[in-house]
Design a protein around this motif. Structure first.
Motif, PDB file in Angstrom:
ATOM      1  N   MET A 251       0.827  -1.203   0.000  1.00 39.86           N
ATOM      2  CA  MET A 251       0.000   0.000   0.000  1.00 39.86           C
ATOM      3  C   MET A 251       0.865   1.258   0.000  1.00 39.86           C
ATOM      4  N   LEU A 252       1.957   1.242   0.738  1.00 45.88           N
ATOM      5  CA  LEU A 252       2.848   2.397   0.759  1.00 45.88           C
ATOM      6  C   LEU A 252       3.476   2.617  -0.618  1.00 45.88           C
ATOM      7  N   GLU A 253       3.947   1.536  -1.243  1.00 43.37           N
ATOM      8  CA  GLU A 253       4.576   1.653  -2.558  1.00 43.37           C
ATOM      9  C   GLU A 253       3.589   2.056  -3.641  1.00 43.37           C
ATOM     10  N   SER A 254       2.344   1.680  -3.478  1.00 43.95           N
ATOM     11  CA  SER A 254       1.333   1.944  -4.514  1.00 43.95           C
ATOM     12  C   SER A 254       0.681   3.306  -4.369  1.00 43.95           C
ATOM     13  N   HIS A 255       0.935   3.987  -3.272  1.00 41.79           N
ATOM     14  CA  HIS A 255       0.203   5.213  -2.957  1.00 41.79           C
ATOM     15  C   HIS A 255       0.224   6.225  -4.108  1.00 41.79           C
ATOM     16  N   ASP A 256       1.408   6.546  -4.612  1.00 43.17           N
ATOM     17  CA  ASP A 256       1.485   7.564  -5.664  1.00 43.17           C
ATOM     18  C   ASP A 256       1.032   7.029  -7.021  1.00 43.17           C
ATOM     19  N   ILE A 257       1.086   5.725  -7.220  1.00 39.72           N
ATOM     20  CA  ILE A 257       0.508   5.154  -8.436  1.00 39.72           C
ATOM     21  C   ILE A 257      -1.004   5.329  -8.406  1.00 39.72           C
ATOM     22  N   TRP A 258      -1.586   5.154  -7.238  1.00 35.20           N
ATOM     23  CA  TRP A 258      -3.029   5.371  -7.102  1.00 35.20           C
ATOM     24  C   TRP A 258      -3.375   6.828  -7.372  1.00 35.20           C
ATOM     25  N   HIS A 259      -2.496   7.745  -6.966  1.00 39.68           N
ATOM     26  CA  HIS A 259      -2.719   9.159  -7.291  1.00 39.68           C
ATOM     27  C   HIS A 259      -2.832   9.339  -8.806  1.00 39.68           C
ATOM     28  N   VAL A 260      -1.914   8.724  -9.528  1.00 41.58           N
ATOM     29  CA  VAL A 260      -1.906   8.852 -10.986  1.00 41.58           C
ATOM     30  C   VAL A 260      -3.165   8.238 -11.591  1.00 41.58           C
ATOM     31  N   LEU A 261      -3.533   7.066 -11.133  1.00 41.34           N
ATOM     32  CA  LEU A 261      -4.683   6.372 -11.705  1.00 41.34           C
ATOM     33  C   LEU A 261      -5.996   7.092 -11.408  1.00 41.34           C
ATOM     34  N   THR A 262      -6.104   7.689 -10.234  1.00 37.74           N
ATOM     35  CA  THR A 262      -7.359   8.327  -9.841  1.00 37.74           C
ATOM     36  C   THR A 262      -7.415   9.810 -10.197  1.00 37.74           C
ATOM     37  N   GLY A 263      -6.246  10.375 -10.490  1.00 36.38           N
ATOM     38  CA  GLY A 263      -6.224  11.793 -10.842  1.00 36.38           C
ATOM     39  C   GLY A 263      -6.254  12.744  -9.662  1.00 36.38           C
TER      40      GLY A 263
END
Length: 229
Positions: A113-125
């Motif tokens: 979850m920590l590693e994916s946090h900023d990827i989720w930012h990109v995916l969700t906008g």
């Protein structure tokens, strides 16, 4: 025997986060309080009911070392390029994030979850301001039922009440948007992000059912002008 010094440190971190929700290290240090072992075990049990997540617990994909220069050479519109641009534009250093060991399922949840946090930012906008961070936590709560996310949301709402009431509309809109996106999308937990860097961002969003336009369509128009209270 309870450690009064540890309790005092935790309380001080909570106070600092309530006053300034951008204090990342304090937020990370509160993870064990907001998501204690029993809550993490229940979270793992819920995730295990989803086939992709159950497989992720076996394979445990990790983000690994990031080479921003290489990612920024990818074509515009790819997930990897968008992720690298997001980090650079927001002054984020991936090497500054602590590397979490993942020997148990609970540890893997925290690490992934920590590693994916900023990827989720990109995916969700979502942006990286306070409203955007609250939106991401609402998304996380809707996706995986994270107690940590709920704790951060509670703190964010308290901060809004005490210190940033004029931002209530934009923050609440972000929370609602994140919740709706999370409930409508396929589970993102356990995704092997390194294998998707070269895929178009639009394609990755479509694969996970992240229809940003559809969610925007059901939300009210932009935030209302702030009103004095």
């Amino acid at each position: 025997m309870p450690n009064p010094v540890a309790y005092a440190r935790t309380a001080w971190r909570m106070v600092r986060v309530l006053r300034d929700p951008t204090q990342l290290q304090d937020i990370l240090d509160l993870a064990g309080v907001l998501a204690p072992p029993i809550a993490m075990r229940r979270l793992v049990e819920r995730l295990m009911q989803h086939a992709p997540a159950a497989q992720a617990f076996i394979e445990r994909p990790r983000l690994g070392l990031l080479h921003l220069a290489s990612l920024r050479t990818l074509p515009e519109g790819t997930l990897g390029r968008a992720f690298a641009d997001h980090l650079v534009e927001n002054g984020l250093d991936p090497d500054a994030l602590p590397y979490l060991e993942a020997h148990t399922d609970e540890e893997y949840v925290r690490a992934h979850m920590l590693e994916s946090h900023d990827i989720w930012h990109v995916l969700t906008g979502f942006h990286t301001d306070v409203a955007g961070e609250l939106g991401i936590q609402a998304f996380s709560l809707a996706q995986v039922g994270s107690p940590f996310a709920l704790g951060i949301l509670a703190g964010g709402l308290t901060n809004t009440l005490l210190y940033a009431f004029s931002e209530r509309d934009v923050r609440m809109r972000a929370i609602v948007r994140g919740w709706l996106l999370g409930r409508r999308a396929r589970l993102l937990f356990g995704a092997p992000w390194r294998q998707m860097w070269e895929r178009p961002l639009a394609e990755v969003r479509q694969h996970y059912g992240l229809d940003l336009a559809a969610v925007e369509a059901v939300l009210p128009g932009g935030a209302h002008p702030a009103q004095s209270c």
